[in-house]
Design a protein around this motif. Structure first.
Motif, PDB file in Angstrom:
ATOM      1  N   GLY A 133       0.775  -1.128   0.110  1.00  0.00           N
ATOM      2  CA  GLY A 133      -0.072   0.015  -0.035  1.00  0.00           C
ATOM      3  C   GLY A 133       0.799   1.235   0.056  1.00  0.00           C
ATOM      4  N   ALA A 134       1.896   1.269   0.793  1.00  0.00           N
ATOM      5  CA  ALA A 134       2.898   2.200   0.691  1.00  0.00           C
ATOM      6  C   ALA A 134       3.633   2.733  -0.687  1.00  0.00           C
ATOM      7  CB  ALA A 134       3.898   2.242   1.776  1.00  0.00           C
ATOM      8  N   LEU A 135       3.922   1.297  -1.082  1.00  0.00           N
ATOM      9  CA  LEU A 135       4.412   1.587  -2.490  1.00  0.00           C
ATOM     10  C   LEU A 135       3.696   2.178  -3.566  1.00  0.00           C
ATOM     11  CD1 LEU A 135       6.725  -1.443  -2.597  1.00  0.00           C
ATOM     12  CD2 LEU A 135       7.707   0.572  -2.315  1.00  0.00           C
ATOM     13  N   ALA A 136       2.266   1.658  -3.301  1.00  0.00           N
ATOM     14  CA  ALA A 136       1.408   2.232  -4.311  1.00  0.00           C
ATOM     15  C   ALA A 136       1.189   3.740  -4.188  1.00  0.00           C
ATOM     16  CB  ALA A 136      -0.001   1.349  -4.118  1.00  0.00           C
ATOM     17  N   LYS A 137       0.999   4.158  -2.865  1.00  0.00           N
ATOM     18  CA  LYS A 137       1.004   5.420  -2.798  1.00  0.00           C
ATOM     19  C   LYS A 137       2.162   6.238  -3.249  1.00  0.00           C
ATOM     20  CE  LYS A 137      -2.077   5.624   1.349  1.00  0.00           C
ATOM     21  NZ  LYS A 137      -2.281   5.590   2.790  1.00  0.00           N
ATOM     22  N   ALA A 138       3.267   5.752  -2.849  1.00  0.00           N
ATOM     23  CA  ALA A 138       4.500   6.486  -3.228  1.00  0.00           C
ATOM     24  C   ALA A 138       4.607   6.473  -5.111  1.00  0.00           C
ATOM     25  CB  ALA A 138       5.707   5.914  -2.958  1.00  0.00           C
ATOM     26  N   TYR A 139       4.314   5.448  -5.709  1.00  0.00           N
ATOM     27  CA  TYR A 139       4.413   5.254  -6.934  1.00  0.00           C
ATOM     28  C   TYR A 139       3.781   6.417  -7.724  1.00  0.00           C
ATOM     29  CZ  TYR A 139       4.009   3.627 -11.763  1.00  0.00           C
ATOM     30  OH  TYR A 139       4.129   3.279 -13.069  1.00  0.00           O
ATOM     31  N   SER A 140       2.449   7.176  -7.069  1.00  0.00           N
ATOM     32  CA  SER A 140       1.603   7.922  -7.643  1.00  0.00           C
ATOM     33  C   SER A 140       2.318   9.225  -7.700  1.00  0.00           C
ATOM     34  CB  SER A 140       0.207   8.056  -7.127  1.00  0.00           C
ATOM     35  OG  SER A 140       0.272   8.402  -5.987  1.00  0.00           O
ATOM     36  N   ILE A 196       9.201  12.942  -5.750  1.00  0.00           N
ATOM     37  CA  ILE A 196      10.100  12.627  -4.806  1.00  0.00           C
ATOM     38  C   ILE A 196      11.711  12.879  -5.270  1.00  0.00           C
ATOM     39  CG2 ILE A 196      10.993  10.837  -3.449  1.00  0.00           C
ATOM     40  CD1 ILE A 196       8.410   9.417  -3.609  1.00  0.00           C
ATOM     41  N   HIS A 197      12.148  13.891  -4.737  1.00  0.00           N
ATOM     42  CA  HIS A 197      13.652  13.983  -4.860  1.00  0.00           C
ATOM     43  C   HIS A 197      14.453  13.593  -3.906  1.00  0.00           C
ATOM     44  CE1 HIS A 197      12.233  16.615  -8.118  1.00  0.00           C
ATOM     45  NE2 HIS A 197      11.289  17.052  -7.162  1.00  0.00           N
ATOM     46  N   GLY A 198      15.703  13.164  -4.238  1.00  0.00           N
ATOM     47  CA  GLY A 198      16.599  12.422  -3.133  1.00  0.00           C
ATOM     48  C   GLY A 198      16.226  11.300  -3.076  1.00  0.00           C
ATOM     49  N   ASP A 199      16.597  10.758  -1.575  1.00  0.00           N
ATOM     50  CA  ASP A 199      16.404   9.300  -1.021  1.00  0.00           C
ATOM     51  C   ASP A 199      14.690   9.072  -0.765  1.00  0.00           C
ATOM     52  OD1 ASP A 199      16.685   6.813  -0.056  1.00  0.00           O
ATOM     53  OD2 ASP A 199      17.688   7.719   1.796  1.00  0.00           O
ATOM     54  N   ALA A 200      14.287   8.107  -1.535  1.00  0.00           N
ATOM     55  CA  ALA A 200      12.952   7.733  -1.458  1.00  0.00           C
ATOM     56  C   ALA A 200      12.643   6.918  -0.144  1.00  0.00           C
ATOM     57  CB  ALA A 200      12.325   7.208  -2.657  1.00  0.00           C
ATOM     58  N   GLU A 201      13.555   6.184   0.357  1.00  0.00           N
ATOM     59  CA  GLU A 201      13.197   5.411   1.420  1.00  0.00           C
ATOM     60  C   GLU A 201      12.364   5.987   2.619  1.00  0.00           C
ATOM     61  OE1 GLU A 201      14.904   1.707   3.939  1.00  0.00           O
ATOM     62  OE2 GLU A 201      15.957   2.379   2.011  1.00  0.00           O
ATOM     63  N   PRO A 202      12.971   7.329   3.213  1.00  0.00           N
ATOM     64  CA  PRO A 202      12.281   8.020   4.135  1.00  0.00           C
ATOM     65  C   PRO A 202      11.097   8.200   3.910  1.00  0.00           C
ATOM     66  CG  PRO A 202      14.636   8.702   3.790  1.00  0.00           C
ATOM     67  CD  PRO A 202      14.259   8.023   2.714  1.00  0.00           C
ATOM     68  N   TYR A 203      10.629   8.796   2.627  1.00  0.00           N
ATOM     69  CA  TYR A 203       9.174   8.960   2.280  1.00  0.00           C
ATOM     70  C   TYR A 203       8.496   7.678   2.501  1.00  0.00           C
ATOM     71  CZ  TYR A 203       5.484  10.779  -0.684  1.00  0.00           C
ATOM     72  OH  TYR A 203       4.474  11.270  -1.348  1.00  0.00           O
ATOM     73  N   VAL A 204       8.911   6.650   1.921  1.00  0.00           N
ATOM     74  CA  VAL A 204       8.091   5.316   1.805  1.00  0.00           C
ATOM     75  C   VAL A 204       8.057   4.987   3.432  1.00  0.00           C
ATOM     76  CG1 VAL A 204       7.784   2.914   1.161  1.00  0.00           C
ATOM     77  CG2 VAL A 204       8.453   4.775  -0.655  1.00  0.00           C
ATOM     78  N   ARG A 205       8.901   5.119   4.143  1.00  0.00           N
ATOM     79  CA  ARG A 205       8.841   4.608   5.500  1.00  0.00           C
ATOM     80  C   ARG A 205       7.880   5.680   6.180  1.00  0.00           C
ATOM     81  NH1 ARG A 205      13.574   1.419   7.896  1.00  0.00           N
ATOM     82  NH2 ARG A 205      14.483   0.595   6.206  1.00  0.00           N
ATOM     83  N   ARG A 206       7.702   6.773   6.076  1.00  0.00           N
ATOM     84  CA  ARG A 206       6.599   7.487   6.711  1.00  0.00           C
ATOM     85  C   ARG A 206       5.431   7.074   6.165  1.00  0.00           C
ATOM     86  NH1 ARG A 206       7.344  13.454   8.648  1.00  0.00           N
ATOM     87  NH2 ARG A 206       5.216  13.796   9.487  1.00  0.00           N
ATOM     88  N   ILE A 207       5.218   6.905   5.021  1.00  0.00           N
ATOM     89  CA  ILE A 207       4.004   6.305   4.497  1.00  0.00           C
ATOM     90  C   ILE A 207       3.592   4.915   5.459  1.00  0.00           C
ATOM     91  CG2 ILE A 207       2.478   5.261   2.685  1.00  0.00           C
ATOM     92  CD1 ILE A 207       4.255   7.124   0.754  1.00  0.00           C
TER      93      ILE A 207
END
Length: 173
Positions: free
Chosen positions: A40-47, A52-63
Motif C-alpha cells: 500500500g505504501a509503495l502504491a501511494k509512493a508510485y503515484s 520525490i527528490h533524493g532518497d525515497a526510502e524515508p518518504y516510503v517509511r513515513r507512509i
C-alpha cells in the motif's frame, strides 16, 4: 509515467523492499499484514514518484508508519484487541532461549500503544536519532524521548530478562 521514472521506482522496489517489509513486520507482527502495508505504501509512493527528490526510502517509511498508526486508530475505535498471555521463557541460554526471548519481546511490543511502538522501531531497530524520529512521526523531540522512556519501562516490566533497548533491537534483527 515516464520510462526513467518507472525504472527508478522498479529499482527502488527491488533494492529496498526487503528492508521495508522487515520494518513493517516489526510494526504489525504478521508477515502478510507487513507485505500488505508495504504494498500500500509503495502504491501511494508510485503515484508521487516523479516529485520525490533524493532518497525515497524515508518518504516510503513515513507512509508505512502513518498508515499503520491510522490502522491502529481505526481498530481502537472499532473494537478491543485481545492479547495473548506472554509465553514462559526457556531456561537455557542457547538458540531456544533466543527464540523464546524473541517471541516474548514480540508479544510485549504488540502490547504497546501505536506511537510508543513506532518510536522504538525508529529509535532502536532503525537506529535513528531523537530528532530524526520526531521528524518522521511529526512530533517534538521531547515527545519522542518521553514515549521511548515509557515504552522501554513497559518492556522491562513485561520482559525482565531484557537488558537494554539495544539488546532488544539485536534480538529482533
Amino acid at each position: 509515467m515516464e520510462q526513467t521514472v518507472e525504472a527508478a521506482f522498479t529499482t527502488f522496489v527491488a533494492e529496498r523492499s526487503h528492508a521495508l517489509i522487515r520494518v513493517a513486520y516489526t510494526l504489525t507482527g504478521d508477515q502478510r499484514a507487513a507485505e500488505d502495508l508495504v504494498q500500500g505504501a509503495l502504491a501511494k509512493a508510485y503515484s508521487h514518484w516523479s516529485r520525490i527528490h533524493g532518497d525515497a526510502e524515508p518518504y516510503v517509511r513515513r507512509i508505512i508508519y502513518n498508515d499503520k498508526v491510522s490502522g491502529w486508530r481505526r481498530q481502537a475505535r472499532q473494537r478491543e484487541l485481545p492479547m495473548a498471555d506472554v509465553p514462559e521463557v526457556a531456561e537455557s541460554r542457547d538458540h531456544d532461549h533466543d527464540t523464546a526471548l524473541r517471541l516474548v519481546l514480540r508479544q510485549a511490543l504488540l502490547s504497546l500503544p501505536p506511537r510508543q511502538r513506532a518510536v522504538l522501531v525508529l529509535r532502536y531497530l532503525e537506529d535513528r536519532s531523537v530528532e530524526e524520529t520526531a521528524e518522521v512521526l511529526g512530533c517534538r523531540p521531547g515527545t519522542v524521548a518521553s514515549q521511548a522512556s515509557r515504552a522501554l519501562g513497559k518492556l522491562r516490566e513485561l520482559v525482565p530478562e531484557l537488558g537494554s533497548a539495544d539488546e532488544a533491537a539485536e534480538v529482533l534483527r
